[in-house]
Design a protein around this motif. Structure first.
Motif, mmCIF file in Angstrom:
data_model
loop_
_atom_site.group_PDB
_atom_site.id
_atom_site.type_symbol
_atom_site.label_atom_id
_atom_site.label_comp_id
_atom_site.label_asym_id
_atom_site.label_seq_id
_atom_site.Cartn_x
_atom_site.Cartn_y
_atom_site.Cartn_z
ATOM 1 N N PRO A 1 0.819 -1.224 0.000
ATOM 2 C CA PRO A 1 0.000 0.000 0.000
ATOM 3 C C PRO A 1 0.853 1.275 0.000
ATOM 4 C CG PRO A 1 -0.862 -1.549 1.612
ATOM 5 C CD PRO A 1 0.429 -2.107 1.113
ATOM 6 N N SER A 2 1.930 1.258 0.765
ATOM 7 C CA SER A 2 2.811 2.423 0.793
ATOM 8 C C SER A 2 3.509 2.616 -0.544
ATOM 9 C CB SER A 2 3.862 2.270 1.897
ATOM 10 O OG SER A 2 3.250 2.276 3.147
ATOM 11 N N ALA A 3 3.888 1.522 -1.192
ATOM 12 C CA ALA A 3 4.548 1.625 -2.492
ATOM 13 C C ALA A 3 3.605 2.235 -3.533
ATOM 14 C CB ALA A 3 5.025 0.252 -2.953
ATOM 15 N N LEU A 4 2.355 1.834 -3.523
ATOM 16 C CA LEU A 4 1.374 2.407 -4.463
ATOM 17 C C LEU A 4 1.132 3.881 -4.165
ATOM 18 C CD1 LEU A 4 -1.178 -0.541 -4.647
ATOM 19 C CD2 LEU A 4 0.549 0.102 -6.344
ATOM 20 N N ALA A 5 1.025 4.216 -2.896
ATOM 21 C CA ALA A 5 0.835 5.620 -2.520
ATOM 22 C C ALA A 5 2.058 6.448 -2.906
ATOM 23 C CB ALA A 5 0.564 5.735 -1.018
ATOM 24 N N ASN A 6 3.246 5.876 -2.789
ATOM 25 C CA ASN A 6 4.469 6.593 -3.174
ATOM 26 C C ASN A 6 4.525 6.853 -4.677
ATOM 27 O OD1 ASN A 6 5.724 7.073 -0.691
ATOM 28 N ND2 ASN A 6 6.574 5.009 -0.630
ATOM 29 N N ILE A 7 3.993 5.957 -5.475
ATOM 30 C CA ILE A 7 3.966 6.171 -6.931
ATOM 31 C C ILE A 7 3.071 7.360 -7.269
ATOM 32 C CG2 ILE A 7 3.211 5.175 -9.129
ATOM 33 C CD1 ILE A 7 4.149 2.456 -7.993
ATOM 34 N N VAL A 8 1.883 7.402 -6.681
ATOM 35 C CA VAL A 8 0.983 8.537 -6.909
ATOM 36 C C VAL A 8 1.627 9.818 -6.383
ATOM 37 C CG1 VAL A 8 -1.272 9.512 -6.320
ATOM 38 C CG2 VAL A 8 -1.076 7.092 -6.880
ATOM 39 N N TRP A 9 2.232 9.735 -5.208
ATOM 40 C CA TRP A 9 2.885 10.888 -4.599
ATOM 41 C C TRP A 9 4.002 11.425 -5.491
ATOM 42 C CZ3 TRP A 9 3.176 14.690 -1.304
ATOM 43 C CH2 TRP A 9 4.413 15.227 -1.005
ATOM 44 N N LEU A 10 4.787 10.532 -6.042
ATOM 45 C CA LEU A 10 5.922 10.925 -6.877
ATOM 46 C C LEU A 10 5.465 11.751 -8.072
ATOM 47 C CD1 LEU A 10 8.974 10.525 -7.190
ATOM 48 C CD2 LEU A 10 8.480 8.523 -8.561
ATOM 49 N N ILE A 11 4.361 11.375 -8.657
ATOM 50 C CA ILE A 11 3.844 12.076 -9.836
ATOM 51 C C ILE A 11 3.315 13.458 -9.466
ATOM 52 C CG2 ILE A 11 2.055 12.022 -11.623
ATOM 53 C CD1 ILE A 11 2.312 8.914 -11.465
ATOM 54 N N PHE A 12 2.614 13.561 -8.339
ATOM 55 C CA PHE A 12 1.897 14.797 -8.017
ATOM 56 C C PHE A 12 2.562 15.705 -6.990
ATOM 57 C CE2 PHE A 12 -1.549 12.031 -9.558
ATOM 58 C CZ PHE A 12 -1.969 12.827 -10.597
ATOM 59 N N GLY A 13 3.746 15.399 -6.512
ATOM 60 C CA GLY A 13 4.342 16.313 -5.546
ATOM 61 C C GLY A 13 5.765 15.997 -5.156
ATOM 62 N N GLY A 14 6.143 14.744 -5.230
ATOM 63 C CA GLY A 14 7.438 14.341 -4.722
ATOM 64 C C GLY A 14 8.620 14.847 -5.521
ATOM 65 N N ILE A 15 8.467 14.914 -6.819
ATOM 66 C CA ILE A 15 9.602 15.322 -7.662
ATOM 67 C C ILE A 15 10.020 16.753 -7.341
ATOM 68 C CG2 ILE A 15 10.272 15.811 -10.026
ATOM 69 C CD1 ILE A 15 9.424 13.159 -10.718
ATOM 70 N N PHE A 16 9.066 17.636 -7.144
ATOM 71 C CA PHE A 16 9.407 19.037 -6.878
ATOM 72 C C PHE A 16 10.114 19.196 -5.536
ATOM 73 C CE2 PHE A 16 5.486 19.005 -9.452
ATOM 74 C CZ PHE A 16 6.039 19.493 -10.625
ATOM 75 N N PHE B 1 20.114 15.786 1.367
ATOM 76 C CA PHE B 1 20.011 14.569 0.566
ATOM 77 C C PHE B 1 19.083 13.559 1.246
ATOM 78 C CE2 PHE B 1 24.486 15.797 -0.893
ATOM 79 C CZ PHE B 1 23.976 16.591 -1.906
ATOM 80 N N LYS B 2 19.096 13.535 2.586
ATOM 81 C CA LYS B 2 18.156 12.686 3.323
ATOM 82 C C LYS B 2 16.719 13.152 3.068
ATOM 83 C CE LYS B 2 17.872 12.886 7.934
ATOM 84 N NZ LYS B 2 18.196 12.651 9.362
ATOM 85 N N GLN B 3 16.533 14.468 3.021
ATOM 86 C CA GLN B 3 15.209 15.028 2.728
ATOM 87 C C GLN B 3 14.778 14.695 1.301
ATOM 88 O OE1 GLN B 3 12.968 16.801 4.520
ATOM 89 N NE2 GLN B 3 14.168 16.537 6.370
ATOM 90 N N ALA B 4 15.724 14.709 0.370
ATOM 91 C CA ALA B 4 15.394 14.402 -1.026
ATOM 92 C C ALA B 4 14.905 12.963 -1.155
ATOM 93 C CB ALA B 4 16.601 14.645 -1.928
ATOM 94 N N LYS B 5 15.578 12.038 -0.483
ATOM 95 C CA LYS B 5 15.133 10.644 -0.511
ATOM 96 C C LYS B 5 13.749 10.511 0.108
ATOM 97 C CE LYS B 5 16.326 6.010 1.022
ATOM 98 N NZ LYS B 5 17.214 5.184 1.820
ATOM 99 N N LEU B 6 13.541 11.219 1.192
ATOM 100 C CA LEU B 6 12.244 11.179 1.860
ATOM 101 C C LEU B 6 11.150 11.785 0.983
ATOM 102 C CD1 LEU B 6 10.823 10.450 4.510
ATOM 103 C CD2 LEU B 6 11.300 12.753 5.276
ATOM 104 N N ALA B 7 11.497 12.809 0.214
ATOM 105 C CA ALA B 7 10.511 13.442 -0.668
ATOM 106 C C ALA B 7 10.077 12.499 -1.783
ATOM 107 C CB ALA B 7 11.088 14.720 -1.267
ATOM 108 N N LEU B 8 10.907 11.533 -2.120
ATOM 109 C CA LEU B 8 10.538 10.570 -3.151
ATOM 110 C C LEU B 8 9.703 9.425 -2.596
ATOM 111 C CD1 LEU B 8 13.880 10.385 -5.127
ATOM 112 C CD2 LEU B 8 11.794 11.604 -5.774
ATOM 113 N N MET B 9 9.858 9.105 -1.307
ATOM 114 C CA MET B 9 9.162 7.966 -0.706
ATOM 115 C C MET B 9 8.666 8.277 0.707
ATOM 116 S SD MET B 9 11.766 4.899 -1.763
ATOM 117 C CE MET B 9 13.082 5.516 -0.727
ATOM 118 N N PRO B 10 7.707 9.177 0.876
ATOM 119 C CA PRO B 10 7.287 9.517 2.246
ATOM 120 C C PRO B 10 6.330 8.513 2.885
ATOM 121 C CG PRO B 10 6.048 10.825 0.708
ATOM 122 C CD PRO B 10 7.045 10.034 -0.095
ATOM 123 N N PHE B 11 5.596 7.760 2.075
ATOM 124 C CA PHE B 11 4.628 6.825 2.653
ATOM 125 C C PHE B 11 5.342 5.569 3.121
ATOM 126 C CE2 PHE B 11 2.031 9.545 0.033
ATOM 127 C CZ PHE B 11 0.991 9.830 0.886
ATOM 128 N N GLY B 12 5.040 5.161 4.320
ATOM 129 C CA GLY B 12 5.704 4.025 4.931
ATOM 130 C C GLY B 12 6.955 4.424 5.695
#
Length: 122
Positions: A63-78, A104-115
């Protein structure tokens, strides 16, 4: 030592990154469907404001992986690009390297915040 690091971090990078997380969280909370994403942004804003003395554990399963995919498209990249650029700028000087590593730790977190869980450093 982490108190001094957090104060300096807040001045040089944390304020801007934390406000970015809050802005993205407010945008996600506009819709009912986006509220879980917005709440996650608010949780991560606390880490963006004061990261020293904390660590992040990743997990959560499918579930977290799926949420991270949606997140990446709509907010994580920026948010990840912002943290990455900030980290490169801070790493130019020797004194700024610990702050750049936090970016850099924040950047990784911005790509995968769920879970992800923010825990005190042991």
């Amino acid at each position: 030592m982490s108190v001094i690091g957090n104060i300096l971090w807040f001045v040089f990078a944390g304020l801007w990154q934390g406000l970015s997380w809050i802005l993205v969280g407010c945008l996600w909370c506009i819709t009912i469907v986006g509220i879980p994403g917005g709440l996650q942004c608010f949780k991560m804003a606390g880490l963006a404001f004061l990261p020293f003395g904390k660590e992040v554990e990743y997990g959560g399963g499918v579930p977290s992986a799926l949420a991270n995919i949606v997140w990446l498209i709509f907010g994580g990249i920026f948010l990840a690009l912002e943290a990455l650029v900030n980290g490169v700028i801070l790493c130019i000087t020797i004194v700024g390297i610990p702050f750049g590593l936090q970016c850099f730790k924040q950047a990784k977190l911005a790509l995968m915040p769920f879970g992800a869980e923010v825990l005190p450093k042991s």
